[in-house]
Design a protein around this motif. Structure first.
Motif, PDB file in Angstrom:
ATOM      1  N   UNK A 173       0.812  -1.212   0.000  1.00 58.22           N
ATOM      2  CA  UNK A 173       0.000   0.000   0.000  1.00 58.22           C
ATOM      3  C   UNK A 173       0.848   1.264   0.000  1.00 58.22           C
ATOM      4  N   UNK A 174       2.097   1.156   0.391  1.00 60.04           N
ATOM      5  CA  UNK A 174       2.975   2.321   0.476  1.00 60.04           C
ATOM      6  C   UNK A 174       4.064   2.276  -0.579  1.00 60.04           C
ATOM      7  N   UNK A 175       5.026   3.142  -0.425  1.00 63.72           N
ATOM      8  CA  UNK A 175       6.122   3.230  -1.387  1.00 63.72           C
ATOM      9  C   UNK A 175       7.343   2.435  -0.961  1.00 63.72           C
ATOM     10  N   UNK A 176       7.283   1.754   0.179  1.00 67.78           N
ATOM     11  CA  UNK A 176       8.453   1.071   0.721  1.00 67.78           C
ATOM     12  C   UNK A 176       8.546  -0.404   0.335  1.00 67.78           C
ATOM     13  N   UNK A 177       7.679  -0.895  -0.541  1.00 69.38           N
ATOM     14  CA  UNK A 177       7.687  -2.316  -0.885  1.00 69.38           C
ATOM     15  C   UNK A 177       9.055  -2.754  -1.404  1.00 69.38           C
ATOM     16  N   UNK A 178       9.656  -1.984  -2.291  1.00 69.79           N
ATOM     17  CA  UNK A 178      10.970  -2.371  -2.814  1.00 69.79           C
ATOM     18  C   UNK A 178      12.014  -2.444  -1.714  1.00 69.79           C
ATOM     19  N   UNK A 179      11.950  -1.526  -0.739  1.00 71.32           N
ATOM     20  CA  UNK A 179      12.906  -1.539   0.369  1.00 71.32           C
ATOM     21  C   UNK A 179      12.770  -2.798   1.212  1.00 71.32           C
ATOM     22  N   UNK A 180      11.530  -3.188   1.539  1.00 72.88           N
ATOM     23  CA  UNK A 180      11.358  -4.372   2.384  1.00 72.88           C
ATOM     24  C   UNK A 180      11.676  -5.648   1.608  1.00 72.88           C
ATOM     25  N   UNK A 181      11.384  -5.673   0.322  1.00 75.14           N
ATOM     26  CA  UNK A 181      11.748  -6.847  -0.469  1.00 75.14           C
ATOM     27  C   UNK A 181      13.264  -6.974  -0.595  1.00 75.14           C
ATOM     28  N   UNK A 182      13.962  -5.844  -0.649  1.00 74.26           N
ATOM     29  CA  UNK A 182      15.426  -5.867  -0.637  1.00 74.26           C
ATOM     30  C   UNK A 182      15.943  -6.414   0.685  1.00 74.26           C
ATOM     31  N   UNK A 183      15.300  -6.038   1.784  1.00 70.06           N
ATOM     32  CA  UNK A 183      15.670  -6.581   3.100  1.00 70.06           C
ATOM     33  C   UNK A 183      15.520  -8.102   3.105  1.00 70.06           C
ATOM     34  N   UNK A 184      14.413  -8.600   2.569  1.00 68.11           N
ATOM     35  CA  UNK A 184      14.193 -10.051   2.519  1.00 68.11           C
ATOM     36  C   UNK A 184      15.253 -10.731   1.653  1.00 68.11           C
ATOM     37  N   UNK A 185      15.606 -10.116   0.546  1.00 65.52           N
ATOM     38  CA  UNK A 185      16.636 -10.691  -0.330  1.00 65.52           C
ATOM     39  C   UNK A 185      17.989 -10.746   0.365  1.00 65.52           C
ATOM     40  N   UNK A 186      18.294  -9.740   1.155  1.00 64.18           N
ATOM     41  CA  UNK A 186      19.543  -9.720   1.913  1.00 64.18           C
ATOM     42  C   UNK A 186      19.566 -10.855   2.935  1.00 64.18           C
ATOM     43  N   UNK A 228      17.798 -13.639   2.798  1.00 68.52           N
ATOM     44  CA  UNK A 228      17.858 -14.892   2.031  1.00 68.52           C
ATOM     45  C   UNK A 228      19.280 -15.201   1.572  1.00 68.52           C
ATOM     46  N   UNK A 229      19.979 -14.192   1.080  1.00 69.42           N
ATOM     47  CA  UNK A 229      21.342 -14.424   0.569  1.00 69.42           C
ATOM     48  C   UNK A 229      22.325 -14.768   1.680  1.00 69.42           C
ATOM     49  N   UNK A 230      22.007 -14.388   2.920  1.00 71.88           N
ATOM     50  CA  UNK A 230      22.891 -14.705   4.047  1.00 71.88           C
ATOM     51  C   UNK A 230      22.623 -16.082   4.638  1.00 71.88           C
ATOM     52  N   UNK A 231      21.508 -16.716   4.237  1.00 69.29           N
ATOM     53  CA  UNK A 231      21.205 -18.060   4.736  1.00 69.29           C
ATOM     54  C   UNK A 231      22.150 -19.068   4.086  1.00 69.29           C
ATOM     55  N   UNK A 232      22.635 -20.012   4.882  1.00 75.79           N
ATOM     56  CA  UNK A 232      23.532 -21.027   4.302  1.00 75.79           C
ATOM     57  C   UNK A 232      22.775 -21.954   3.354  1.00 75.79           C
ATOM     58  N   UNK A 233      23.467 -22.456   2.357  1.00 71.22           N
ATOM     59  CA  UNK A 233      22.872 -23.432   1.437  1.00 71.22           C
ATOM     60  C   UNK A 233      22.866 -24.784   2.115  1.00 71.22           C
ATOM     61  N   UNK A 234      21.752 -25.473   1.986  1.00 78.07           N
ATOM     62  CA  UNK A 234      21.636 -26.794   2.631  1.00 78.07           C
ATOM     63  C   UNK A 234      22.189 -27.882   1.739  1.00 78.07           C
TER      64      UNK A 234
END
Length: 134
Positions: A113-126, A128-134
């Motif tokens: 609903x706001x303009x911050x969607x890209x910012x929070x999705x970037x946070x999630x991507x960060x 995700x990328x820090x999680x170890x590969x199983x």
């Protein structure tokens, strides 16, 4: 929704999780994270904001602890240091992040609903990328 920023720990649900982890017996912390992640990942209905925000924080904790350092941005956990993270938590964290950012999520709806969607999705991507590969 008590949210004051786009970071994974900048909301009331994440603060509650951090406090619970800090107060918990270290032997129970991984199980607590597992429960939070599964509550989001296994939800096939509408994912409520409180479960979504707690899952994001739990995924960030898993990522940080897997890397062997305290969670940045979570002073409540600073004294915990590195904790042994079971290997199954990283895939659970990925599933939870997928569910949180999916179309049937209150978190996604509210940020959309706001303009911050890209910012929070970037946070999630960060995270995700820090999680170890199983």
């Amino acid at each position: 929704m008590g949210t004051w920023g786009t970071g994974p720990f900048e909301n009331d649900d994440a603060a509650d999780l951090c406090a619970e982890l800090a107060d918990a017996d270290p032997a129970q912390q991984a199980e607590m994270l597992r429960a939070v992640l599964r509550r989001a990942a296994d939800n096939t209905g509408y994912l409520e904001i409180d479960d979504a925000q707690a899952a994001i924080a739990a995924a960030a904790v898993v990522a940080a602890w897997s890397a062997g350092h305290a969670v940045v941005g979570a002073p409540e956990l600073a004294d915990l240091g590195a904790v042994a993270v079971p290997a199954d938590l990283a895939p659970s964290a990925r599933q939870a992040l997928d569910r949180v950012s999916g179309p049937n999520s209150e978190w996604r709806s509210l940020w959309g609903e706001g303009t911050d969607l890209n910012d929070v999705l970037t946070e999630l991507a960060t995270i995700r990328s820090a999680l170890p590969n199983a």
